[in-house]
Enzyme design. Sequence first.
Site, PDB file in Angstrom:
ATOM      1  N   TYR A  83      20.424  31.171  90.957  1.00 21.37           N
ATOM      2  CA  TYR A  83      20.021  29.992  91.172  1.00 21.37           C
ATOM      3  C   TYR A  83      19.558  29.914  92.693  1.00 21.37           C
ATOM      4  CZ  TYR A  83      22.354  27.709  87.352  1.00 21.37           C
ATOM      5  OH  TYR A  83      22.620  27.404  85.976  1.00 21.37           O
TER       6      TYR A  83
ATOM      7  N   HIS B  40      25.441  35.054  82.030  1.00 24.32           N
ATOM      8  CA  HIS B  40      24.590  34.122  82.002  1.00 24.32           C
ATOM      9  C   HIS B  40      23.617  34.114  80.696  1.00 24.32           C
ATOM     10  CE1 HIS B  40      22.157  31.374  85.234  1.00 24.32           C
ATOM     11  NE2 HIS B  40      22.234  30.660  84.064  1.00 24.32           N
TER      12      HIS B  40
ATOM     13  N   PRO C 246      22.729  17.914  79.511  1.00 25.36           N
ATOM     14  CA  PRO C 246      23.349  17.049  78.723  1.00 25.36           C
ATOM     15  C   PRO C 246      22.186  15.801  78.735  1.00 25.36           C
ATOM     16  CG  PRO C 246      24.633  16.812  80.586  1.00 25.36           C
ATOM     17  CD  PRO C 246      23.774  18.152  80.664  1.00 25.36           C
ATOM     18  N   LEU C 247      21.551  15.481  79.800  1.00 21.38           N
ATOM     19  CA  LEU C 247      20.598  14.468  79.801  1.00 21.38           C
ATOM     20  C   LEU C 247      19.197  14.851  79.784  1.00 21.38           C
ATOM     21  CD1 LEU C 247      22.351  12.189  82.780  1.00 21.38           C
ATOM     22  CD2 LEU C 247      22.630  11.874  80.071  1.00 21.38           C
TER      23      LEU C 247
ATOM     24  N   GLY D  21      17.205  14.694  82.850  1.00 19.45           N
ATOM     25  CA  GLY D  21      17.108  13.176  83.099  1.00 19.45           C
ATOM     26  C   GLY D  21      16.292  12.301  82.206  1.00 19.45           C
ATOM     27  N   PHE D  22      15.713  12.908  81.181  1.00 23.64           N
ATOM     28  CA  PHE D  22      14.845  12.160  80.353  1.00 23.64           C
ATOM     29  C   PHE D  22      15.531  11.225  79.595  1.00 23.64           C
ATOM     30  CE2 PHE D  22      13.255  11.888  75.890  1.00 23.64           C
ATOM     31  CZ  PHE D  22      11.914  11.451  76.050  1.00 23.64           C
TER      32      PHE D  22
END
Length: 334
Positions: A57, A130, A209-210, A213-214
């Site tokens: 990252y 990963h 999990p979202l 952000g959608f």
Amino acid sequence: MNNRILGNTDRSISPVGLGCMGLSHAFGTPLEKAEAAKKIQAAYDMGYTFFDTAECYTGTNPDGSTAYNEEAVGMGIKPFRDKIVLATKCGVRFDENQMLLDSSPETIRRSVEGSLKRLQTDYIDLYYQHRVDPKVEPETVAETMAQLKKEGKIRAWGISCVEEDYLRRAHAVCPVSAVQNVYSVIDRETEKLFPVLEELGVTLVAFTPLAKGFLSGRYQERPQFDHPEDNRSGQFQFSEEGFRYYQQALDLIRSTAEEKGATMAQVCLAWMIRKKPWIVPIPGTRSPERMKENLASADVALTAEEIAKIDEALNQMGLKDAASKRISKPEIIR
């Protein structure tokens, strides 16, 4: 808010973890390291005790230097290092935006030393492979992780984006504590792994999990993500077609949120938290307000009957096999 136990360990973690990736990777200009560290400390003060990062990252600072997510996380958790569970990952690197996989024992060992240094710690609570490397057998990876555990450099290990056969073979050599897979209301492919996760006592750490952000309901029409390092612009759900495709799901979540007096994001997170005691979502955000909102999802009461009703409605929409539609350009690692 009831904490959860991480897999086959005795470590307690908050029911919602913080995905730290977006502080410096794939979501635009990286935050300055000290600012990112303050966000992490604010999350801890709210009750977060599970923090997730990765070796790969990274982002590009305005001055052209590299922003290492692990460095920001290490700075942020330093005041309370022994009170939290820290997860990071190995086995992925980039070369001219190409994702390269390397889970050889030599590379894993080099990676863990680099991560320990950047994180300013002498042990990693949860160390993930990963991505599965087709060149390396799962038994070889598991043996390397077992050695790192014996040396005290890691305390548990996990695998990200894994299928059942690989998981079983790895687990037979060195017990796997967590699997980190995509899981959300609109991406339920991981549910096929639920029986084996339950059988083996493995925690599911749900990333995105979202759906980046959608599912929060913040976006009413196709948004523009102009920064070249913001990978949301390549996600199917943010396309015009994606908004049409998922509109029924958004309407279902919105109506449920209104009934519960909660936000759409909280309903999406509560749906998985209440479904199984071994599921821990790790939504990412830079906003302290969103951090607080996400953590409070653990207090949203959804009954088994209500969850089943949501699942049945989703099944009727035909979204269960929609994972292949979600990426419209080469993946930026998550």
